[in-house]
Design a protein around this motif. Sequence first.
Motif, PDB file in Angstrom:
ATOM      1  N   GLU A   1       8.992  42.155 -24.097  1.00 18.86           N
ATOM      2  CA  GLU A   1       9.468  43.239 -24.970  1.00 18.86           C
ATOM      3  C   GLU A   1       9.040  44.568 -24.369  1.00 18.86           C
ATOM      4  OE1 GLU A   1       9.410  41.338 -29.497  1.00 18.86           O
ATOM      5  OE2 GLU A   1       7.902  42.809 -28.925  1.00 18.86           O
ATOM      6  N   ASN A   2       9.957  45.483 -24.155  1.00 17.86           N
ATOM      7  CA  ASN A   2       9.654  46.809 -23.592  1.00 17.86           C
ATOM      8  C   ASN A   2       8.772  46.735 -22.343  1.00 17.86           C
ATOM      9  OD1 ASN A   2      10.931  47.794 -25.942  1.00 17.86           O
ATOM     10  ND2 ASN A   2       8.972  47.634 -27.048  1.00 17.86           N
ATOM     11  N   GLY A   3       9.124  45.840 -21.469  1.00 17.78           N
ATOM     12  CA  GLY A   3       8.399  45.757 -20.201  1.00 17.78           C
ATOM     13  C   GLY A   3       7.007  45.165 -20.279  1.00 17.78           C
ATOM     14  N   GLU A   4       6.692  44.469 -21.355  1.00 18.54           N
ATOM     15  CA  GLU A   4       5.379  43.815 -21.418  1.00 18.54           C
ATOM     16  C   GLU A   4       5.434  42.546 -22.280  1.00 18.54           C
ATOM     17  OE1 GLU A   4       2.615  46.137 -24.268  1.00 18.54           O
ATOM     18  OE2 GLU A   4       3.806  47.674 -23.259  1.00 18.54           O
ATOM     19  N   PHE A   5       4.383  41.722 -22.144  1.00 14.19           N
ATOM     20  CA  PHE A   5       4.285  40.554 -23.018  1.00 14.19           C
ATOM     21  C   PHE A   5       4.097  41.041 -24.448  1.00 14.19           C
ATOM     22  CE2 PHE A   5       2.669  38.402 -19.064  1.00 14.19           C
ATOM     23  CZ  PHE A   5       3.661  37.438 -18.985  1.00 14.19           C
ATOM     24  N   LYS A   6       4.656  40.320 -25.395  1.00 10.83           N
ATOM     25  CA  LYS A   6       4.584  40.718 -26.795  1.00 10.83           C
ATOM     26  C   LYS A   6       3.126  40.816 -27.250  1.00 10.83           C
ATOM     27  CE  LYS A   6       6.521  39.353 -31.225  1.00 10.83           C
ATOM     28  NZ  LYS A   6       7.515  38.536 -31.907  1.00 10.83           N
ATOM     29  N   LYS A   7       2.798  41.925 -27.902  1.00 11.52           N
ATOM     30  CA  LYS A   7       1.416  42.184 -28.285  1.00 11.52           C
ATOM     31  C   LYS A   7       0.843  41.072 -29.179  1.00 11.52           C
ATOM     32  CE  LYS A   7      -1.821  45.598 -30.000  1.00 11.52           C
ATOM     33  NZ  LYS A   7      -2.588  44.597 -30.708  1.00 11.52           N
ATOM     34  N   GLU A   8       1.652  40.665 -30.137  1.00 12.57           N
ATOM     35  CA  GLU A   8       1.202  39.624 -31.062  1.00 12.57           C
ATOM     36  C   GLU A   8       0.806  38.352 -30.290  1.00 12.57           C
ATOM     37  OE1 GLU A   8       4.201  38.566 -34.025  1.00 12.57           O
ATOM     38  OE2 GLU A   8       3.340  36.554 -34.077  1.00 12.57           O
ATOM     39  N   TYR A   9       1.635  37.969 -29.311  1.00 17.28           N
ATOM     40  CA  TYR A   9       1.345  36.762 -28.533  1.00 17.28           C
ATOM     41  C   TYR A   9       0.075  36.951 -27.700  1.00 17.28           C
ATOM     42  CZ  TYR A   9       6.177  35.229 -29.557  1.00 17.28           C
ATOM     43  OH  TYR A   9       7.339  34.838 -30.162  1.00 17.28           O
ATOM     44  N   ILE A  10      -0.052  38.141 -27.118  1.00 14.39           N
ATOM     45  CA  ILE A  10      -1.230  38.408 -26.290  1.00 14.39           C
ATOM     46  C   ILE A  10      -2.510  38.286 -27.123  1.00 14.39           C
ATOM     47  CG2 ILE A  10      -2.504  40.314 -25.159  1.00 14.39           C
ATOM     48  CD1 ILE A  10      -0.588  39.220 -23.227  1.00 14.39           C
ATOM     49  N   ASP A  11      -2.498  38.884 -28.309  1.00 12.01           N
ATOM     50  CA  ASP A  11      -3.697  38.836 -29.157  1.00 12.01           C
ATOM     51  C   ASP A  11      -4.052  37.406 -29.534  1.00 12.01           C
ATOM     52  OD1 ASP A  11      -3.843  41.530 -28.964  1.00 12.01           O
ATOM     53  OD2 ASP A  11      -2.941  41.942 -30.928  1.00 12.01           O
ATOM     54  N   GLN A  12      -3.029  36.634 -29.894  1.00  7.71           N
ATOM     55  CA  GLN A  12      -3.296  35.250 -30.288  1.00  7.71           C
ATOM     56  C   GLN A  12      -3.811  34.427 -29.115  1.00  7.71           C
ATOM     57  OE1 GLN A  12       0.541  34.352 -31.867  1.00  7.71           O
ATOM     58  NE2 GLN A  12       0.186  35.574 -33.700  1.00  7.71           N
ATOM     59  N   GLU A  13      -3.233  34.637 -27.950  1.00  8.99           N
ATOM     60  CA  GLU A  13      -3.664  33.835 -26.802  1.00  8.99           C
ATOM     61  C   GLU A  13      -5.038  34.260 -26.287  1.00  8.99           C
ATOM     62  OE1 GLU A  13      -2.340  31.016 -26.226  1.00  8.99           O
ATOM     63  OE2 GLU A  13      -0.749  31.493 -27.654  1.00  8.99           O
ATOM     64  N   LYS A  14      -5.388  35.523 -26.474  1.00 14.98           N
ATOM     65  CA  LYS A  14      -6.748  35.942 -26.128  1.00 14.98           C
ATOM     66  C   LYS A  14      -7.739  35.184 -27.013  1.00 14.98           C
ATOM     67  CE  LYS A  14      -7.367  40.594 -25.280  1.00 14.98           C
ATOM     68  NZ  LYS A  14      -6.979  42.022 -25.296  1.00 14.98           N
ATOM     69  N   ASN A  15      -7.387  35.096 -28.264  1.00  8.99           N
ATOM     70  CA  ASN A  15      -8.199  34.365 -29.225  1.00  8.99           C
ATOM     71  C   ASN A  15      -8.323  32.884 -28.823  1.00  8.99           C
ATOM     72  OD1 ASN A  15      -9.508  33.768 -31.635  1.00  8.99           O
ATOM     73  ND2 ASN A  15      -7.600  33.512 -32.781  1.00  8.99           N
ATOM     74  N   ASN A  16      -7.178  32.350 -28.387  1.00  8.00           N
ATOM     75  CA  ASN A  16      -7.101  30.959 -27.961  1.00  8.00           C
ATOM     76  C   ASN A  16      -8.003  30.687 -26.738  1.00  8.00           C
ATOM     77  OD1 ASN A  16      -6.111  28.386 -27.756  1.00  8.00           O
ATOM     78  ND2 ASN A  16      -3.979  29.013 -27.922  1.00  8.00           N
ATOM     79  N   ILE A  17      -7.923  31.569 -25.746  1.00 10.22           N
ATOM     80  CA  ILE A  17      -8.741  31.404 -24.536  1.00 10.22           C
ATOM     81  C   ILE A  17     -10.222  31.608 -24.867  1.00 10.22           C
ATOM     82  CG2 ILE A  17      -9.278  32.406 -22.251  1.00 10.22           C
ATOM     83  CD1 ILE A  17      -6.757  30.801 -22.174  1.00 10.22           C
TER      84      ILE A  17
END
Lengths: 429, 423
Positions: B125-141
């Motif tokens: 989205e707009n030249g980047e990974f979706k923020k919502e997904y990034i936040d969740q996956e940071k949490n996941n890692i």
Amino acid sequence: MQVIENLKVKEKVYKEKLDNGLTVMIIPKPGMNKKYMIWGTHYGSLENEFIAPGEEEKTVVPNGVAHFLEHKMFEQENGTNSLDVLTALGVEANAYTTNDHTAYLFECTDNFYEAMDELMDYVQHPYFTDENVEKEKGIIGQEIKMYDDYPEWKVYLNAINAMYHECPIKIDIVGTIETISKIDKDILYKCYNTFYNPSNMVMVICGDFNPDDMIEEVKKRLIDKKANGEIKRIYPKEPETIVKEKVEQKLEVSTPLYTIGIKDLVSENCNLNKSETVKKHIAIEILLNLIIGRSSRLFKDLYKDGIIFAQPGLSYEFANIYAHILIDGQSSDPEKVYAEFKNEVNNFKENGLNQKDFERIRKMIYGSYVKEYNDVTDISRMFLADYFKGINSFDYLDEIESVTKEYAEQILRQVFKEDKMVLSIVKNS
Amino acid sequence: MQYSQKEIKKGIKVHKIDTDKFKTNLIAVFLTTRLTRENVTKNAMISTILRRGSKNMTSQEEISKQMEEMYGASFDCGLDKTGDNQILKFYIENVNDDFIPEHEENMLKNAIQKLLEIVFNPYIENGEFKKEYIDQEKNNIKQKIEGKIDNKARYALNRCIEEMYKNEPFGLFKFGYIEDLEKIDGKNLYEYYKKLIKECKIDIFVSGILPENIEEIIEQNENISNLEDRNPDYIMPSILDRKTNQKENIVNESMDVTQGKLVLGLDISLENENQKYETLLYNNILGGTANSKLFQNVREKANLAYVASSSYSRQKNNIFINCGIEIANYDKALDIVKKQIEDMKKGDFSEEDIKNAKKGIISTINLIDDEQDTAITYYFGQELSEHKIEPDEYKQKIEKIQKEDIVKIANSVSINTIYFLKD
């Protein structure tokens, strides 16, 4: 030999019950190098009270005997250990004990018949002495302690204990340091002679074999032993209610572990015929995936909120004296998972299932059954475990189409009852 | 089973494993890149963010629905540390058309197309990974990094490796570090992703009942045709990769455990590539099976353990010994373990032991054909070795090994680290 063919997966099972009562199933897999043999007895950790055939008195044994016996079967009178002999043949040999059965097995590419000689020899010739029984207590003691360090095992066992009052599924399969200290060679012989009779056993062989030749190879290696009479298995009466809804244990873990259990009514299962049991199992698998599976709304929401990180494990376990659903995983907030799960069950009960979703999940479950037929190990273990439940594994492929949305909705109302649900948590102190 | 490979672009290979033994097709994409402290956490994030959505399947839910619709095709990803490389792995396993009630479509083609889209054409989205997904996956890692203490036996092994490879790539934790997670956002991760895809080694495996033009199908896939030639940035393991520790490093750590977990990290100094096969035999006799010295002496004779075994890490030339023991028995167990290492040096094992070990290893080579993922793992392992051999040649190499070869290996073994996790 009876031949059962399944056209969906294009596989055949050759089945024969021998004169001594032993059931043999042979599943040919032309072109496979890998060969698998497994010999199981319908005897696991549940059998702690029984009346042996021909006796009047009941026998009570310490917890953990079936598993102890499994360890000791490898010891031979000539001083060798069958596990060593099998390993020396280049085969991968093992054994395991579950709640309802114990099994001895090997897989190999070469030396199949030499390994078969050894496996059939040691399972038919127990050799227990005071000395070799004592020595095993040290090894099993470390096995018990190893499980003590597995939070997954603790959270599971606590959930079982929250569901069952009396049923021996409550007992840890390996026993405890205290119970195994009471085991001696006489107890082992008693259990062996009662449960390791051919009429209580089944053998499954899978690989590139001719079934007619293979059944002769089996017969050749059987010692002369007659089928014995009925074993009276004595189980305590289990109330229908749960013990308590919530249980928690402290252990050093990064994120809490949870298991949600739903106790099912065994008395109802007993009245089901084989095909109904299979249908019910399939329906429960579909329901669990609809409620909290990878594509479900609930999974999406819990994942989005950082409450769960992966799809929970979903299973339905059952035998003659127990039946329950288990949902397990890790969560930052197990209470929330539990509350939302209950909520979603109610939503489904009120609104019914969506036909399109139902069909999609049913397709997925069908595919998962087909995949079981890739590997000779999976095939053999599945046929063995299902046999002890009175099921032919092909039934799952045959019955799945008859599981309708309406039937699943009926099972949902019947099994997913709020007063039968428990939550077990393991977390940091 | 028939294996062939084709380099469709420089640094990008398609590996074809033709086999009709299975009900399924297995498709895998492996991205191999150099393991560094700087990128380890980013790679871990990439491996999970790609699961979240692709150009046409914009959410995890959508991907799952599509997979379910394909009779439960299973999509899976993994992250491996192999020597000094980090490998991002993506798989789809789907039921072959022959075992589906009405085959309406070509499942294999569909599965390949979906997997390539997930890996090479993510949801942006707009030249980047979706923020919502990034936040969740940071949490996941973060949860995965913190979760390294949960399995105590694995934790002990990881800690031993960490101690042996302090400040070296192989000592890194494959899911990375929490402090690095904070710096990651949708924009810089997408920039990193583009660089990774441009520079990494790419291997695409297809196993099953395959059409003849399978390479073309992949080559012509739009996500593949967009990729450029590359000189892949990864490390080929070398036998010169050896550690020299003059003194045993002893590490004790406390945690809430019932059973003590003893791990020994051994160094092996090799002179040539063939010695890797000899080390495999050495390890098998030392602790690879139920007949091994460790199992027999620590478990069967001294009754000190249920688990007593060793494993060989061929990329880095280390052997790791694992035992679960009573905490009070530390000295006793360690003495017995050390004695086994010494006895191997003295050649205190029989021709029979060698023969049995050979049988065991050859049997596992014979199984390569019978398990789709094992075959893929084998050929990918070859990809990361300088000397590539087919299973038959592998077996011949094992057969040829003599006792003196193994004794020579035994004498190049030294204890690097003794790690003990107790209460």
